[in-house]
Structures are given as C-alpha cells and as structure tokens.
Enzyme design. Structure first.
Site, short mmCIF file in Angstrom:
data_model
loop_
_atom_site.label_atom_id
_atom_site.label_comp_id
_atom_site.label_asym_id
_atom_site.label_seq_id
_atom_site.Cartn_x
_atom_site.Cartn_y
_atom_site.Cartn_z
N SER A 190 35.27 51.61 44.83
CA SER A 190 36.34 51.18 43.94
C SER A 190 37.27 52.37 43.68
O SER A 190 36.88 53.52 43.89
CB SER A 190 35.77 50.69 42.61
OG SER A 190 34.82 49.66 42.80
N GLY A 192 41.19 51.82 43.83
CA GLY A 192 42.44 51.66 44.55
C GLY A 192 43.68 52.10 43.80
O GLY A 192 44.72 52.33 44.40
N GLU A 193 43.60 52.22 42.48
CA GLU A 193 44.75 52.65 41.68
C GLU A 193 44.88 54.17 41.61
O GLU A 193 45.76 54.69 40.94
CB GLU A 193 44.66 52.09 40.27
CG GLU A 193 45.21 50.69 40.14
CD GLU A 193 44.52 49.68 41.04
OE1 GLU A 193 45.19 49.09 41.89
OE2 GLU A 193 43.30 49.47 40.89
N ASP A 321 50.25 44.21 44.29
CA ASP A 321 48.84 44.41 43.95
C ASP A 321 48.00 43.18 44.28
O ASP A 321 47.07 42.84 43.56
CB ASP A 321 48.66 44.79 42.48
CG ASP A 321 47.24 45.30 42.19
OD1 ASP A 321 46.66 45.95 43.06
OD2 ASP A 321 46.72 45.03 41.08
N ASN A 415 41.05 36.27 41.02
CA ASN A 415 40.62 37.66 41.06
C ASN A 415 39.20 37.72 41.59
O ASN A 415 38.81 36.93 42.45
CB ASN A 415 40.78 38.28 39.66
CG ASN A 415 40.88 39.80 39.69
OD1 ASN A 415 39.89 40.51 39.77
ND2 ASN A 415 42.10 40.31 39.64
#
Length: 589
Positions: A190, A192-193, A321, A415
């Site tokens: 995790s 990705g931002e 996104d 999501n």
C-alpha cells in the site's frame, strides 16, 4: 506482544483437539466447497464469497439470533474491515492498528492476542485498518501498517517470523489479507499516495524468505531466488522521463488465485502523481505514451516465478484516482464459459476471459459516468476529454488547473468492499456508491515520505435520497436485477448463500439479509457501530453460523468531505458479532 487470558488456560490450549489439523494446500484449494471452516479470504481463492450452506434460508432467516459477541476493547477503536478465518473451532480476526485475535467459536472467549509494535511515523493513507489474515500449516499470517508480514503460531500466537515488505518511511504500508498458494505467502503493498512503486512478492511460508518480487510499474527489475529476473514492461514505453521511478500502482487490496489457469490475479492502484499532465497522460497518444503501465490495471502473474502473463488496463491515462485494485472474481457463466468479473472504481463492470485476461464486455454499474463516454471493442475507455482535470501549467498563475466535475468521485463507483457471486442465481451483488467530485490539478514534486498527489478535490453526493447502492447485476447481459438504496455510503463486503440470501452491512450499523432474487429485506440486526467488515458463514455441530465485525472507520470519514457528514454522528466500535439459527427453529417458516 502476546497476551493469554489466563496462565492456566495455556495448558488447555496445548492439548486441545481444536489444533489437531494443519492446513494444507488441498484444504485451501477446496475451501469454497468446505462448510465447516473458512480458510481463505473470499471464502475460496476465486473470491466468490458464496457458501453452499442452505440450512439458513429465506423462510427461516427471520429467526437468526446472536450467539455471542466479542469486543476488540481498548482505546484503539478505528475502522474494522477484517474477514474472519475459521479453523478447527478457532476464529482468527485482525483489528485496527495491526492486531490479531484468536477466539473460541463456541464461546466467543479470547484465546490469545497479538499486538504489532508499530513504530512512530507510519503513513497509512486511509485509516489504520486491516482486512484479514491467511492460514497455512500451523501458522496464521497477516500484514502490518509498517509494511511487514508476520507469521504467528496459530495455537499460541507466538511469532514464527517477521519480514519487511518495504520501507514505511517512504510511505509504504500493508493492509490486505495475504494469499497462500503452493506453500508461498503472496503479498502486495500500500502507499499509492506517496510515490511508492507497487509490487507483488512471494515468500516461503515456513521461513519467510523472499522467493520472488515483481514490481508492477514499467522499468523496474523483478527478482527470482535472489537474482535479478526480468524488467517489468519496457523502459519509457508508456512513462515519460524518470516518472516511472515513483510511479505508484500500489497492489493494496491483495489478489486471487485461479487454479484452472494457475494464475495469480492482482489489481494495481493509481499512478503517481494524480496530476496526469505530469505523466504525459493529459493528451491522447497513439503510441501509448501516457498510459502509464501497469498502473490502474489487472495483472495475471505466474505464481512460481512472478512473471506477468497478461494485463488489462481499466483506466489508461488515469487522472481521477480510479485505482484498478478491485477484486477479480473467477466464475462460470450460464453458458459454461470460464470468466473473470471485476467492478472497477471507474464505474464500469468488466467481464474478462480467464485464459488471457482479454476483454469480453463492460457496462456501467453506476448511474453517472462523466469522464468517459463508454468503452470501445477492446474495453479501452472513450475519454470525454473536456472532463479531465486541467493542466496547471496552462493556467494564468501556473498554480491551479481548470476545475471539472467528475463522476464517480475518487473513492470510486466501488472501492475495496468486496462484491459476491451467487452460484444459485448467476448474478453478482455489488456494493456501490453514487457520488462525484470537483477535482483540479496542482504542481507537485516528489519528496520521500510526503503526499504526492498534485490534485485537490471536493467529493459530493449525486442524489439527495441515497449514496450507497447494493446492486444485483447479471454479468451475461449487464442488466440490473434489483437495487437497494442506502442514505450513507456503503463500505462493507457482501456474501451470498445457497439458501437464497445476500448479506451485507451499512454505516448506520445494520447487518442485513436480502432475498437474492428480489432484493427484499428479510432480516436485520443493529450492531451499534458502522459495518465496514466482511461477513462469513460456516457450519458447526449441524448448525449454521454467520459472523460479521462492526466498527465504523475506513476512508469515508477521513476523505469523504460532505458525504462523510451523513454519518459523522456514529460511534466507533470494534465488536465481532456471531449469529446462529436455533436448532428448533431451523425448519420453522
């Protein structure tokens, strides 16, 4: 740190027949058909989340009552998204802040608890959640927020091994349930931002030693047995300059395994940064530059070597996104054809060929899609170019590009919350949300451990009467069979059964059973906090049990803006509920 409920109980654990059987590859492969336990995330490695149990059915579900409840306790009450694992009389769940619990399924009593010692400075994007564990041999495995994978002894909770996936200081974390295939523990990552690089890794389940590593962004080298293997894709084929080095594509939801084709299937997240103009994706290109492979894609991977067999990119030139991580479910359609299905964050429901991942069909599953006018014959989106966030470099001050309204919003038409397939009806049951956003681009430069977006946004509901929508979809035609509308966003997983039932939960705290053919609400129970977990069912001593965890949190209250206000009154919880059908009422109408 491990904690037993009583020192004397340790002796009972050591001799208990509940720990007599080690979990084998054969048991994992047959999990979907087994009714006495739940050994895999997704109730089967194909992720159908379908149970062949029919003791509990449309006629008697009204008699379902709580059997026991288990509190996660303490002050660490955040979003609880776990799916329970059930084996030999023990239930294993993960909790927020990287905790693991072993619970007696007959009584709800805690057997042991493991708390990961998280360092300062972890950088989870979307709450401190954990989505579950994996079991194999005598061990139980789960990931932690500081990007580690831990193996615990299933009987005692003692640490067997603890391995680093990636550097949490660079923004990496790990929240998905691991996947076990042929003695390998398969993990994603995790972050990705934060400009990380998505990857899939395989470790020896006994030792934790890394067997292979496959970065999913073009230009990065893979690893097999300690040696460099092959480059992912072709350097600079679809990425300009050095953008691939911090290209995102986090594999943050984990994957599935298709035994028929011996293929791991993983989804990849958004490319980094969000500002698509910096990645060469702001203008159409005939040579693929700006598609930014393999971000926002589904990948077929060889489980033995980590080599990529095929890919299908749901959102090339991604700029909203729209992560491509959502689960890929293997199923057989009504004509007997082997297919994959996935409901993407971008608002389209896709059916793919199981052999090579090629596009079969795609239809919208949310009501409003503004960023694309549809899909072409290969499944590539037909972009509505005017609805791409503007290039800040083209603005008068160079600080903010043109604002556009896009739907779905960045949290997606769907999501992470898993959909379910019913072998009884042949339909998929998809938890979705009807919302949009104002979005704009901004200049951004990469800095290790800092947010790497280059975008701003304001999310908002599309309709006054609902945001959440549970939809029954025919994958052969794309037809909507029925819809359940919910005021607040839906964020929980779905389960189907041979008894004709569809289970899911709401942020308002309701755990609901629906008729799989009509969508009629047949039963509900108020759990006391919002449900963002994943239900399971199993059989013990001739009785059918259903379990779900309650505990509001996840991405919506952190990122949801205006839509989060609909449920800002909710208390955070942390309660595991198990229900049973009393034996004398099992046949009652």
């Amino acid at each position: 740190m491990n904690r037993f409920i009583a020192a004397a109980f340790a002796g009972v654990l050591a001799t208990s027949p509940a720990f007599a059987q080690s979990v084998t590859e054969e048991m994992l492969a047959n999990d979907a058909a087994s009714t006495n336990d739940v050994l895999t995330n997704g109730m089967g490695r194909h992720l159908q989340r379908y149970s062949p149990l029919d003791t509990l059915n449309k006629d008697n579900v009204k008699n379902l009552v709580p059997a026991w409840a288990f509190s996660l306790g303490g002050e660490k009450q955040r979003g609880q998204e776990t799916q329970p694992i059930v084996h030999d009389g023990v239930m294993y769940i993960t909790g927020s802040y990287s905790r693991m619990y072993a619970i007696d399924v007959k009584t709800g009593e805690e057997l042991w608890q493991y708390d990961a010692r998280l360092p300062e400075g972890i950088l989870p994007c979307c709450d401190v959640v954990n989505r579950g564990a994996a079991i194999y041999g005598d061990n139980i495995y789960f990931g932690t927020l500081d990007a580690r994978i831990v193996a615990l002894n299933a009987k005692t909770g003692d640490t067997v091994w603890n391995k680093k996936i990636a550097d949490y200081k660079a923004g990496y974390s790990y929240t998905a349930a691991p996947l076990i295939v042929n003695g390998l523990v398969i993990t994603g990552n995790s972050g990705g931002e934060f400009g990380i690089v998505g990857a899939v890794q395989a470790r020896d389940a006994e030792t934790g030693e890394l067997v292979w590593d496959r970065p999913v962004i073009e230009g990065h080298m893979g690893m097999l047995n300690g040696e460099e293997s092959t480059m992912t894709g072709t350097l600079n084929a679809t990425w300009p300059g050095d953008m691939w080095k911090t290209g995102g594509g986090a594999t943050w939801l984990g994957g599935s395994y298709d035994a028929d084709t011996d293929t791991l299937v993983f989804g990849t997240g958004n490319p980094a940064p969000w500002n698509s103009h910096l990645r060469g994706a702001g203008a159409p290109s005939e040579d693929g530059m700006g598609d930014n492979l393999y971000a926002a894609s589904r990948l077929g991977i060889d489980p033995a070597t980590g080599e990529i067999k095929w890919h299908f990119q749901t959102t090339p030139r991604e700029g909203w996104d729209y992560d491509g991580v959502n689960e890929v479910v293997a199923y057989e359609n009504r004509a007997g054809e082997q297919r994959f299905a996935t409901a993407d964050r971008n608002g389209f429901f896709y059916v793919l060929n199981r052999e090579d991942g090629k596009f079969v069909r795609g239809v919208p599953f949310v009501k409003d899609i503004t960023w694309a006018d549809g899909l072409d014959e290969n499944g590539r989106p037909i972009f509505a170019e005017a609805n791409r966030p503007g290039d800040p470099a083209a603005s008068a001050d160079g600080k903010k590009g043109d604002v556009v309204f896009s739907s779905p919003g960045f949290l997606g038409g769907k999501n992470w919350m898993p959909m379910a397939f019913s072998q009884r009806t042949g339909n998929f049951y998809v938890p979705s949300n009807e919302w949009g956003m104002d979005i704009w681009n901004e200049p951004i430069t990469y800095k290790k451990g800092a947010a790497y977006l280059g975008s701003g946004f304001t999310i908002k509901p599309n309709y006054e009467d609902h945001i959440g929508s549970l939809k029954a979809i025919d994958p052969d035609t794309g037809e909507l069979k029925w819809e359940y509308k919910n005021d607040a966003p839906l964020w929980a997983g779905v389960m189907t059964t041979a008894g004709g039932l569809v289970f899911t939960g709401t942020p308002e705290g309701k755990f609901i059973a629906f008729d799989d053919e009509t969508g009629e609400e047949l039963w509900s129970f108020q759990t006391g906090s919002g449900i963002v977990g994943q239900p399971v069912t199993w059989e013990q001593d001739g009785e059918q049990y259903v379990t779900v965890i309650s505990g509001w949190g996840g991405a919506v209250p952190l990122w949801g803006g205006e839509v989060a206000k609909k449920v800002n009154y909710l208390n955070q919880g942390g309660m595991l509920w198990t229900f049973r059908l009393p034996e004398q009422l099992a046949s009652a109408n």
